[in-house]
Write a protein that holds these residues in place. Sequence first.
Motif, PDB file in Angstrom:
ATOM      1  N   ILE A 181      50.174   2.207 -11.429  1.00 39.58           N
ATOM      2  CA  ILE A 181      50.726   1.175 -11.106  1.00 39.58           C
ATOM      3  C   ILE A 181      51.653   1.657 -10.103  1.00 39.58           C
ATOM      4  O   ILE A 181      52.000   0.903  -8.617  1.00 39.58           O
ATOM      5  CB  ILE A 181      50.322   0.304 -12.085  1.00 39.58           C
ATOM      6  N   LEU A 182      52.487   1.961 -10.816  1.00 43.31           N
ATOM      7  CA  LEU A 182      54.579   2.284  -9.993  1.00 43.31           C
ATOM      8  C   LEU A 182      54.105   2.530  -8.281  1.00 43.31           C
ATOM      9  O   LEU A 182      54.726   2.540  -7.484  1.00 43.31           O
ATOM     10  CB  LEU A 182      55.229   2.664 -10.798  1.00 43.31           C
ATOM     11  N   ASP A 183      52.979   3.675  -8.574  1.00 40.54           N
ATOM     12  CA  ASP A 183      52.383   4.831  -7.827  1.00 40.54           C
ATOM     13  C   ASP A 183      51.904   4.009  -6.846  1.00 40.54           C
ATOM     14  O   ASP A 183      52.091   4.574  -5.254  1.00 40.54           O
ATOM     15  CB  ASP A 183      51.795   5.800  -8.395  1.00 40.54           C
ATOM     16  N   GLN A 184      51.534   3.107  -6.706  1.00 37.45           N
ATOM     17  CA  GLN A 184      50.443   2.428  -6.050  1.00 37.45           C
ATOM     18  C   GLN A 184      51.292   1.310  -5.218  1.00 37.45           C
ATOM     19  O   GLN A 184      51.126   1.186  -4.325  1.00 37.45           O
ATOM     20  CB  GLN A 184      48.848   2.108  -6.386  1.00 37.45           C
ATOM     21  N   LEU A 185      52.437   0.352  -5.999  1.00 32.48           N
ATOM     22  CA  LEU A 185      53.112  -0.107  -5.696  1.00 32.48           C
ATOM     23  C   LEU A 185      53.601   0.572  -4.102  1.00 32.48           C
ATOM     24  O   LEU A 185      53.585   0.303  -3.226  1.00 32.48           O
ATOM     25  CB  LEU A 185      53.629  -1.112  -6.167  1.00 32.48           C
ATOM     26  N   VAL A 186      54.121   1.971  -4.833  1.00 34.36           N
ATOM     27  CA  VAL A 186      55.420   2.608  -3.652  1.00 34.36           C
ATOM     28  C   VAL A 186      54.197   2.944  -2.570  1.00 34.36           C
ATOM     29  O   VAL A 186      54.964   3.010  -1.655  1.00 34.36           O
ATOM     30  CB  VAL A 186      56.213   3.605  -3.811  1.00 34.36           C
ATOM     31  N   SER A 187      53.338   3.585  -2.813  1.00 43.40           N
ATOM     32  CA  SER A 187      52.766   4.427  -2.092  1.00 43.40           C
ATOM     33  C   SER A 187      51.963   3.272  -0.427  1.00 43.40           C
ATOM     34  O   SER A 187      52.218   3.729   0.762  1.00 43.40           O
ATOM     35  CB  SER A 187      51.442   5.020  -2.285  1.00 43.40           C
ATOM     36  N   GLU A 188      51.378   1.915  -1.261  1.00 40.53           N
ATOM     37  CA  GLU A 188      51.217   0.705  -0.663  1.00 40.53           C
ATOM     38  C   GLU A 188      52.183  -0.197  -0.087  1.00 40.53           C
ATOM     39  O   GLU A 188      51.796  -0.748   0.762  1.00 40.53           O
ATOM     40  CB  GLU A 188      50.254   0.615  -1.254  1.00 40.53           C
ATOM     41  N   GLY A 189      53.577   0.588  -0.290  1.00 43.15           N
ATOM     42  CA  GLY A 189      54.950  -0.261   0.789  1.00 43.15           C
ATOM     43  C   GLY A 189      54.854  -1.520   0.145  1.00 43.15           C
ATOM     44  O   GLY A 189      55.236  -2.455   0.526  1.00 43.15           O
ATOM     45  N   LEU A 190      54.569  -1.794  -1.428  1.00 45.21           N
ATOM     46  CA  LEU A 190      54.192  -3.072  -1.699  1.00 45.21           C
ATOM     47  C   LEU A 190      56.404  -3.392  -2.596  1.00 45.21           C
ATOM     48  O   LEU A 190      56.186  -5.040  -2.304  1.00 45.21           O
ATOM     49  CB  LEU A 190      53.124  -3.866  -2.997  1.00 45.21           C
ATOM     50  N   ILE A 191      56.646  -2.339  -2.951  1.00 43.72           N
ATOM     51  CA  ILE A 191      58.487  -2.360  -3.358  1.00 43.72           C
ATOM     52  C   ILE A 191      58.505  -0.920  -2.925  1.00 43.72           C
ATOM     53  O   ILE A 191      58.151   0.220  -2.310  1.00 43.72           O
ATOM     54  CB  ILE A 191      58.059  -1.982  -4.820  1.00 43.72           C
ATOM     55  N   THR A 225      53.548 -10.105  -9.592  1.00 44.01           N
ATOM     56  CA  THR A 225      53.307 -10.414  -7.998  1.00 44.01           C
ATOM     57  C   THR A 225      52.841  -9.646  -6.834  1.00 44.01           C
ATOM     58  O   THR A 225      52.163  -9.567  -6.448  1.00 44.01           O
ATOM     59  CB  THR A 225      54.904 -11.244  -7.081  1.00 44.01           C
ATOM     60  N   SER A 226      53.657  -7.691  -7.274  1.00 39.55           N
ATOM     61  CA  SER A 226      53.141  -6.611  -6.363  1.00 39.55           C
ATOM     62  C   SER A 226      52.025  -6.210  -6.635  1.00 39.55           C
ATOM     63  O   SER A 226      51.369  -6.194  -6.344  1.00 39.55           O
ATOM     64  CB  SER A 226      54.479  -5.892  -6.648  1.00 39.55           C
ATOM     65  N   PHE A 227      51.518  -6.552  -8.433  1.00 36.41           N
ATOM     66  CA  PHE A 227      50.538  -6.274  -8.964  1.00 36.41           C
ATOM     67  C   PHE A 227      49.299  -6.330  -8.105  1.00 36.41           C
ATOM     68  O   PHE A 227      48.119  -6.117  -7.821  1.00 36.41           O
ATOM     69  CB  PHE A 227      50.797  -6.069 -10.370  1.00 36.41           C
ATOM     70  N   PHE A 228      49.487  -8.426  -8.183  1.00 33.21           N
ATOM     71  CA  PHE A 228      48.502  -9.018  -7.556  1.00 33.21           C
ATOM     72  C   PHE A 228      48.121  -8.813  -5.730  1.00 33.21           C
ATOM     73  O   PHE A 228      46.819  -9.131  -5.832  1.00 33.21           O
ATOM     74  CB  PHE A 228      48.881 -10.076  -7.985  1.00 33.21           C
ATOM     75  N   GLN A 229      49.210  -7.752  -5.664  1.00 31.30           N
ATOM     76  CA  GLN A 229      48.970  -7.861  -4.082  1.00 31.30           C
ATOM     77  C   GLN A 229      47.794  -6.194  -3.779  1.00 31.30           C
ATOM     78  O   GLN A 229      47.817  -6.347  -2.756  1.00 31.30           O
ATOM     79  CB  GLN A 229      50.284  -7.436  -3.487  1.00 31.30           C
ATOM     80  N   LEU A 230      48.098  -5.621  -4.901  1.00 26.97           N
ATOM     81  CA  LEU A 230      47.286  -4.436  -4.668  1.00 26.97           C
ATOM     82  C   LEU A 230      45.561  -4.448  -4.207  1.00 26.97           C
ATOM     83  O   LEU A 230      45.353  -5.431  -4.631  1.00 26.97           O
ATOM     84  CB  LEU A 230      47.001  -3.484  -5.305  1.00 26.97           C
TER      85      LEU A 230
END
Length: 168
Positions: free
Chosen positions: A122-132, A21-26
């Motif tokens: 992907i994990l780095d992007q999710l953290v840096s964009e505040g998605l997780i 779910t978070s991935f598709f929010q990138l």
Amino acid sequence: MRVAVTDACIFIDLIELEMITSFFQLDLELHTSVAVINELYPEQKQILEAYKSVGKLHIHNLQEDDFLEMKQIAFPRGLSQEDRSVIYLAKKLGGAIVISSDKLVRDFAGKLNLPYHGIFWILDQLVSEGLIEKSKAIQILSEMPKINSMYQAAGLKREIEKRLALWN
């Protein structure tokens, strides 16, 4: 919005790690091939079909002329037809990002001057964009070796440990 083409191993890990779910929010325009989708279990396909139905995932059904074009590319022998379809699509889409956990896929993408990344990006992007939250990312990192033995390899363990130190 950046364009990216994803392979089956990434989808499988994202679903198993409950990151899909978070991935598709990138901020990515995500693509894959029918061949990649066909590598997945029915319940995994169903999850991705939901993203396709709302325009978040573009699934390409390669045609005969696509396969003829693919024959012109000197793919390494170890690349499956599904992996080849990912690299071909990335080229066809104008140099899209290749997202794969498969080293051979990433290495060949690099040889073709295609940008490439894996699950840690992907994990780095999710953290840096505040998605997780970082706490959730830490939990995911601890789960990775349990869901896929590939993450027990020395190099990948170092990637996990590096992020654990950064996010703790």
